[in-house]
Design an enzyme around this catalytic site. Structure first.
Site, mmCIF file in Angstrom:
data_model
loop_
_atom_site.group_PDB
_atom_site.id
_atom_site.type_symbol
_atom_site.label_atom_id
_atom_site.label_comp_id
_atom_site.label_asym_id
_atom_site.label_seq_id
_atom_site.Cartn_x
_atom_site.Cartn_y
_atom_site.Cartn_z
ATOM 1 N N HIS A 270 0.945 -1.202 0.503
ATOM 2 C CA HIS A 270 0.148 0.032 0.457
ATOM 3 C C HIS A 270 1.216 1.047 -0.343
ATOM 4 C CE1 HIS A 270 -2.977 -2.777 0.591
ATOM 5 N NE2 HIS A 270 -2.640 -2.634 1.898
ATOM 6 N N ASP A 321 -4.864 -8.024 -3.730
ATOM 7 C CA ASP A 321 -4.843 -8.177 -1.842
ATOM 8 C C ASP A 321 -6.684 -9.127 -1.742
ATOM 9 O OD1 ASP A 321 -5.090 -7.014 0.794
ATOM 10 O OD2 ASP A 321 -5.468 -5.102 -0.199
#
Ligand code: NGQ
Ligand code: ZN
Length: 458
Positions: A270, A321
């Site tokens: 991220h 993810d």
């Protein structure tokens, strides 16, 4: 066993080439010849690109895709309320369920253009919070799902011990994740031994985040594991950045840059909220930023600063993810669109060297992805895993397109329906856009979901 392929047009590390002959043995590319002539025994395809590595997966979360898209009782939802839904769901999963969901997610990934995956695996304990007889049980279930589907796997067992900075005890929703350093070490050792010489398999480590691991234990882990990839979540949410600053005076990525010796072994997942100094520091460290554009949009995380990160020569890869949607093209499109919306420009991530936006994005995601998985993947070149996407040259969307325009059309105007076949580790795993074990995998998955959702908990 040697298999040979012949591609009329293929994307090689130095660009698009014609009449490419590829020899593969034991799943790995032995030889690539360009301007070659076809042999009758070759598998001949018109249009081929390397499969994309997927740097960040929590396979079990595929099962909640679509179940957290309704407003909760507080009238405002965010990342943290989504996490509660996710914790409630995972509390009910048994080992067989986890394997069935992982196989379903991996088959879908292959159809979507991802030929290898980094599994950030933190479910270690049973639903009641006990260790399995073999503490590596659930790690082995992910390895089994990778075997079933044919996807390349870098398994990243997660170390998780706390619910916030400074060793705040875990919550009950987190009990399946918790290990001590010895149990964690045992899991890593077991899976390392099991995959030792297997091509397309690698084991790394994943301290979950600076919230979930104390600084002391992170330092010990880094001392103990001197090789292999290291993945960590960082700076996805502003609350996490604020909590980190109030705990130690530094922001998460700032702390990592100063204390964790970030280098090319690392994938910082991220890294959404960065200061200009952190952007440059992360880029210079040679770590990969593990960007998960569709999940980050779905969870309302914020926008990663791709334009300045690119100017600083930062490396990045794509992760799906939570698997809210599985699409390699869609992840790249979301990444570019977030930058366009933010900067009010077009072709935000292309360069004058490679003016094709999808060409630039694809090249960066292949090399960053391979680095993060610490595997020889992402290139049609000798020594690399034979991971190929056969695009559907007969589809009208691709009519008249050649070279990078094929990628631009696939990423911006098309999607996974333009992937006709997928070869992973030299094996044809997707044909006519369908995984070869689709039927069995779907049946197992459907059974699990009907049982779980039939319990009426959602
Ligand atoms: C995870 N997922 O570990 O699955 C996290 C949520 C957390 C994302 N960050 C849990 N997208 O970060 O605490
Ligand atoms: Zn994650």
């Amino acid at each position: 066993m040697t298999r040979t392929f012949f591609f009329d047009s293929a994307l090689l590390p130095d660009g698009w080439r014609r009449n490419v002959r590829v020899e593969v043995s034991a799943g790995v590319i032995d030889r690539v010849s360009v301007d070659a002539s076809v042999d009758p025994r070759d598998r001949r395809e018109a249009l081929v690109v390397p499969g994309l590595p997927n740097v960040h997966s929590h396979a079990f979360q595929r099962a909640i895709a679509g179940l957290a898209e309704r407003l909760g009782p507080h009238g405002t939802d965010d990342f943290w309320s989504w996490r509660e839904v996710m914790y409630r769901f995972l509390g009910e999963l048994e080992a067989d369920d986890i394997e069935a969901i992982a196989a379903y997610a991996y088959a879908d990934m292959l159809e979507a253009g991802f030929t290898s995956v980094g599994e950030f695996h933190y479910l270690h304990r049973t639903s009641t919070g006990a260790l399995y007889d073999d503490p590596a049980e659930l790690s082995f279930r992910h390895l089994a799902a990778a075997e079933t589907t044919g996807i390349g796997l870098t398994l990243l067992p997660v170390f998780y011990e706390s619910s916030n900075f400074g060793g705040v005890p875990p919550t009950s929703g987190q009990r399946r994740f918790i290990t001590d350093l010895d149990t964690f070490g045992h899991i890593v050792q077991r899976v390392r031994k099991a995959v030792a010489d297997s091509p397309g398999r690698r084991v790394g480590i994943a301290p979950h985040s600076l919230r979930a691991v104390t600084f002391e234990h992170l330092t010990q882990l880094l001392d103990r594991y001197q090789d292999g990839p290291i993945h960590i979540h960082a700076a996805e949410q502003l609350r996490e950045v604020e909590d980190c600053r109030s705990f130690c005076g530094l922001r998460p990525v700032e702390w990592l840059l100063r204390n964790a010796r970030l280098d090319s072994r690392w994938c910082v997942v991220h890294a959404t909220h960065l200061t200009p100094q952190e952007i440059v520091g992360l880029a210079r460290s040679a770590a990969v930023a593990g960007l998960c554009p569709l999940t980050e949009a779905n969870l309302g995380d914020g926008i990663f600063p791709s334009i300045p990160f690119r100017s600083a020569a930062g490396r990045w890869g794509i992760g799906s993810d939570s698997h809210i949607q599985l699409t390699a093209a869609g992840e790249l499109r979301q990444l570019e669109y977030s930058q366009r919306l933010h900067s009010r420009t077009r072709n935000a991530l292309a360069t004058l060297d490679r003016p094709s936006t999808a060409g630039s994005l694809y090249e960066a995601a292949l090399s960053g992805g391979a680095q993060a998985l610490a595997q020889r993947v992402g290139a049609i070149a000798p020594g690399y895993r034979a991971d190929f996407l056969v695009l559907d040259d007969m589809h009208p969307d691709l009519a008249g397109r050649t070279g990078d325009t094929v990628l631009d059309t696939w990423v911006f105007a098309g999607d996974r329906h333009l992937i006709r076949a997928v070869i992973a580790g030299g094996q044809t795993v997707v044909e006519a856009s369908r995984h070869r074990h689709r039927e069995r995998i779907d049946t197992d998955y459907r059974r699990v979901m009907v049982r779980l959702l039939g319990m009426g908990q959602h």
